[in-house]
Scaffold this active site. Structure first.
Site, PDB file in Angstrom:
ATOM      1  N   LYS A  22    -100.961   6.752 -35.650  1.00 21.02           N
ATOM      2  CA  LYS A  22    -101.348   7.892 -34.792  1.00 21.02           C
ATOM      3  C   LYS A  22    -102.716   8.426 -35.193  1.00 21.02           C
ATOM      4  O   LYS A  22    -103.565   8.693 -34.350  1.00 21.02           O
ATOM      5  CB  LYS A  22    -100.305   9.018 -34.929  1.00 21.02           C
ATOM      6  CG  LYS A  22    -100.735  10.320 -34.298  1.00 21.02           C
ATOM      7  CD  LYS A  22     -99.683  11.402 -34.415  1.00 21.02           C
ATOM      8  CE  LYS A  22     -99.832  12.273 -35.621  1.00 21.02           C
ATOM      9  NZ  LYS A  22    -100.923  13.263 -35.571  1.00 21.02           N
ATOM     10  N   ASN A  23    -102.935   8.557 -36.496  1.00 22.23           N
ATOM     11  CA  ASN A  23    -104.180   9.188 -36.937  1.00 22.23           C
ATOM     12  C   ASN A  23    -105.390   8.261 -36.846  1.00 22.23           C
ATOM     13  O   ASN A  23    -106.512   8.685 -37.110  1.00 22.23           O
ATOM     14  CB  ASN A  23    -104.021   9.748 -38.359  1.00 22.23           C
ATOM     15  CG  ASN A  23    -103.096  10.958 -38.370  1.00 22.23           C
ATOM     16  OD1 ASN A  23    -102.703  11.457 -37.313  1.00 22.23           O
ATOM     17  ND2 ASN A  23    -102.739  11.427 -39.557  1.00 22.23           N
ATOM     18  N   CYS A 116    -101.995  26.215 -34.934  1.00 19.55           N
ATOM     19  CA  CYS A 116    -101.060  25.166 -34.550  1.00 19.55           C
ATOM     20  C   CYS A 116     -99.810  25.357 -35.374  1.00 19.55           C
ATOM     21  O   CYS A 116     -99.700  26.322 -36.126  1.00 19.55           O
ATOM     22  CB  CYS A 116    -101.650  23.785 -34.776  1.00 19.55           C
ATOM     23  SG  CYS A 116    -101.652  23.296 -36.499  1.00 19.55           S
ATOM     24  N   ARG A 121    -105.759  26.430 -37.997  1.00 20.30           N
ATOM     25  CA  ARG A 121    -106.409  25.146 -38.292  1.00 20.30           C
ATOM     26  C   ARG A 121    -107.903  25.340 -38.090  1.00 20.30           C
ATOM     27  O   ARG A 121    -108.438  25.082 -37.010  1.00 20.30           O
ATOM     28  CB  ARG A 121    -105.850  24.086 -37.362  1.00 20.30           C
ATOM     29  CG  ARG A 121    -105.830  22.718 -38.012  1.00 20.30           C
ATOM     30  CD  ARG A 121    -104.722  21.888 -37.461  1.00 20.30           C
ATOM     31  NE  ARG A 121    -104.747  20.550 -38.023  1.00 20.30           N
ATOM     32  CZ  ARG A 121    -103.749  19.698 -37.886  1.00 20.30           C
ATOM     33  NH1 ARG A 121    -102.681  20.049 -37.207  1.00 20.30           N
ATOM     34  NH2 ARG A 121    -103.821  18.504 -38.429  1.00 20.30           N
ATOM     35  N   ASP A 306     -98.682  14.491 -45.070  1.00 22.70           N
ATOM     36  CA  ASP A 306     -97.782  14.150 -43.956  1.00 22.70           C
ATOM     37  C   ASP A 306     -96.466  13.525 -44.427  1.00 22.70           C
ATOM     38  O   ASP A 306     -95.482  13.532 -43.695  1.00 22.70           O
ATOM     39  CB  ASP A 306     -98.483  13.179 -42.983  1.00 22.70           C
ATOM     40  CG  ASP A 306     -99.542  13.885 -42.161  1.00 22.70           C
ATOM     41  OD1 ASP A 306     -99.587  15.125 -42.175  1.00 22.70           O
ATOM     42  OD2 ASP A 306    -100.337  13.192 -41.501  1.00 22.70           O
ATOM     43  N   ARG A 398     -94.630  13.422 -30.675  1.00 31.35           N
ATOM     44  CA  ARG A 398     -96.082  13.389 -30.937  1.00 31.35           C
ATOM     45  C   ARG A 398     -96.440  12.263 -31.907  1.00 31.35           C
ATOM     46  O   ARG A 398     -97.556  11.765 -31.871  1.00 31.35           O
ATOM     47  CB  ARG A 398     -96.540  14.716 -31.569  1.00 31.35           C
ATOM     48  CG  ARG A 398     -96.574  15.889 -30.624  1.00 31.35           C
ATOM     49  CD  ARG A 398     -97.250  17.074 -31.313  1.00 31.35           C
ATOM     50  NE  ARG A 398     -98.395  16.599 -32.060  1.00 31.35           N
ATOM     51  CZ  ARG A 398     -98.697  16.946 -33.314  1.00 31.35           C
ATOM     52  NH1 ARG A 398     -97.953  17.810 -33.957  1.00 31.35           N
ATOM     53  NH2 ARG A 398     -99.752  16.458 -33.916  1.00 31.35           N
TER      54      ARG A 398
END
Ligand code: UD1
Length: 417
Positions: A22-23, A116, A121, A306, A398
């Site tokens: 994802k990143n 967020c 952020r 994460d 997500r």
């Protein structure tokens, strides 16, 4: 809204194939804005954040075609330079489009991303670095109006913290800037190297990605290219922790073991047996997980923030007390109150959480507070005796592709309804 129901207490075993990171895909999709031509990107994960990035590209005027895990983006004819507020709200990390849009269009207009689920952020590092490259930024009623005249100008940039997003934004802005941009104190995450590889294939000249000094030699134009996104190391960490907590065995296929070194070292401390082959990581869980004295989240190559919540969930049933020190995002521990509903014993004070291992967890009714916190709930539910209902699972969508299908294929009793 959909929920996930899990009947826990069953070992999960088998193998899963990782999705693309994802990143990586998000900044790479932003990078396509710089290319007057086609970008063919393979191994794209099916995630709502990817859909949000595609909507931004389409809003800008790109033609985007998705065929299974390949996304083709044609940014030959971009017309717009703004990101509407509704799209910014869908994905706060869309700030990474700013450098690319400004570089390509000479101007950009986006709403300020604000808070967020992980707390405020800030984007101060992004904005001051882009300003160093010559971007004029004015904020009015929460909208950032940016312009750079004809071009951005390369310069030396010092980041006071190795922010992943700020490093990506500077790379995106620097690639077609006039002259040389040097980022000192750059983030070293593997996803930064993936972004640089993508751009270098398209004709950019970026040296040193993966180290804390990145040098970008400005190029006048980029050309069509093709790229395969690296595997998702956080998805890997999540499945490894999920297997460890249920006492099972797993092989994670398509992994890059070097990206998982800090996570594997924590899993080994917890008593898991790990083995590594060229592109796979296997784990055999111990009969009883051991405590891990201290885990400190750090920028890469340290333990990734994460992976913190998933491993915290795993340690709730370890033999003894473990401690987490969260050094990146202050609100990571919002998930602790939900984990306590399973009977977990966790005490927090600021950035420190102490997890006192309990004998067993019991099924609970819980809700996701954020993406990785949601993964922690799934892990706790797999370990817990009885049924768990997890709501607000849009957070999971997500960042985890085919989560229920993958866990079911490993033998979990999991339903999405
Ligand atoms: C990225 C990842 C996210 C991961 C994080 C840290 C993506 C899409 N997201 O997020 O999954 O958890 O890296 O590895 O790649 N900060 C500032 N000012 C700034 C920018 C950041 O103070 O201008 C602070 C943040 O509040 C945070 C820390 O720096 O405390 C790290 O943030 P950063 O590395 O920028 O994370 P993201 O790029 O947002």
């Amino acid at each position: 809204m959909a929920d996930i129901t899990i009947s826990g207490g069953k070992k999960i075993s088998g193998s899963i194939k990782l999705s693309g990171a994802k990143n990586s895909i998000l900044p790479i999709l932003a990078a396509t804005v710089l290319i007057s031509g086609k970008s063919i990107i393979h191994n794209c994960p099916e995630l709502s954040d990817v859909e949000a990035a595609v909507k931004i590209l389409e809003h800008l005027g790109a033609i985007v075609i998705t065929e299974q895990s390949t996304i083709t983006v044609d940014c030959s004819n971009l017309k717009k330079y703004d990101i509407p507020d509704s799209l910014m709200r869908e994905m706060r990390s869309s700030i990474v489009f700013l450098g690319a849009i400004a570089a390509r269009m000479g101007k950009a207009s986006i709403s300020s991303p604000g808070g967020c689920e992980l707390g405020p952020r800030p984007i101060d590092l992004h904005l001051s670095a882009l300003a160093d490259l010559g971007l004029k930024i004015e904020e009015e009623y929460g909208i950032l109006n940016c312009s750079c005249g004809n071009e951005l100008i390369g310069t030396d940039i010092q980041l006071s913290f190795p922010s992943v997003g700020a490093t990506e934004n500077v790379i995106l802005a620097g690639v077609t800037a006039k002259g040389i941009t040097v980022i000192h104190g750059a983030a070293r995450e593997p996803e930064i190297s993936d972004l640089a590889d993508f751009l270098n294939r398209a004709g950019a000249n970026i040296q040193g990605a993966g180290s804390d000094i990145i040098t970008i030699y400005g190029t006048s134009a980029l050309h069509s290219t093709e790229h395969t996104v690296i595997p998702d190391r956080i998805e890997a960490a999540t499945y490894l922790a999920a297997t460890a907590v249920t006492g099972g065995k797993i092989t994670v296929l398509g992994a890059i073991p070097a990206h998982l070194t800090p996570v594997m070292s924590v899993l080994k401390s917890a008593g898991c047996e790990l083995s590594v082959k060229h592109n796979e990581v296997s784990l055999i869980a111990p009969v009883k997980l051991k405590r891990v004295p201290v885990i400190r989240t750090m920028p890469h190559p340290g333990f990734p923030t994460d992976a913190g919540s998933p491993l915290m969930a795993m340690l709730t049933i370890a033999d003894g007390s473990s401690m987490f020190v969260e050094n990146i995002f202050e609100n990571r521990f919002r998930i602790v109150d939900e984990l306590k509903r399973f009977g977990a014993k966790i005490y927090t004070n600021g950035r420190v959480a102490v997890i006192e291992g309990v004998k067993a967890l019991s099924g609970a009714t819980v809700e996701c507070t954020d993406l990785r916190g949601g993964a922690a709930l799934v892990i706790a539910a797999l370990a817990a005796n009885g049924v768990t209902k997890i709501s607000k699972i849009h957070h999971l969508d997500r960042g985890y592709a085919k989560l229920t299908e993958n866990l079911r294929s490993l033998g979990a009793e999991i339903e999405r309804s």
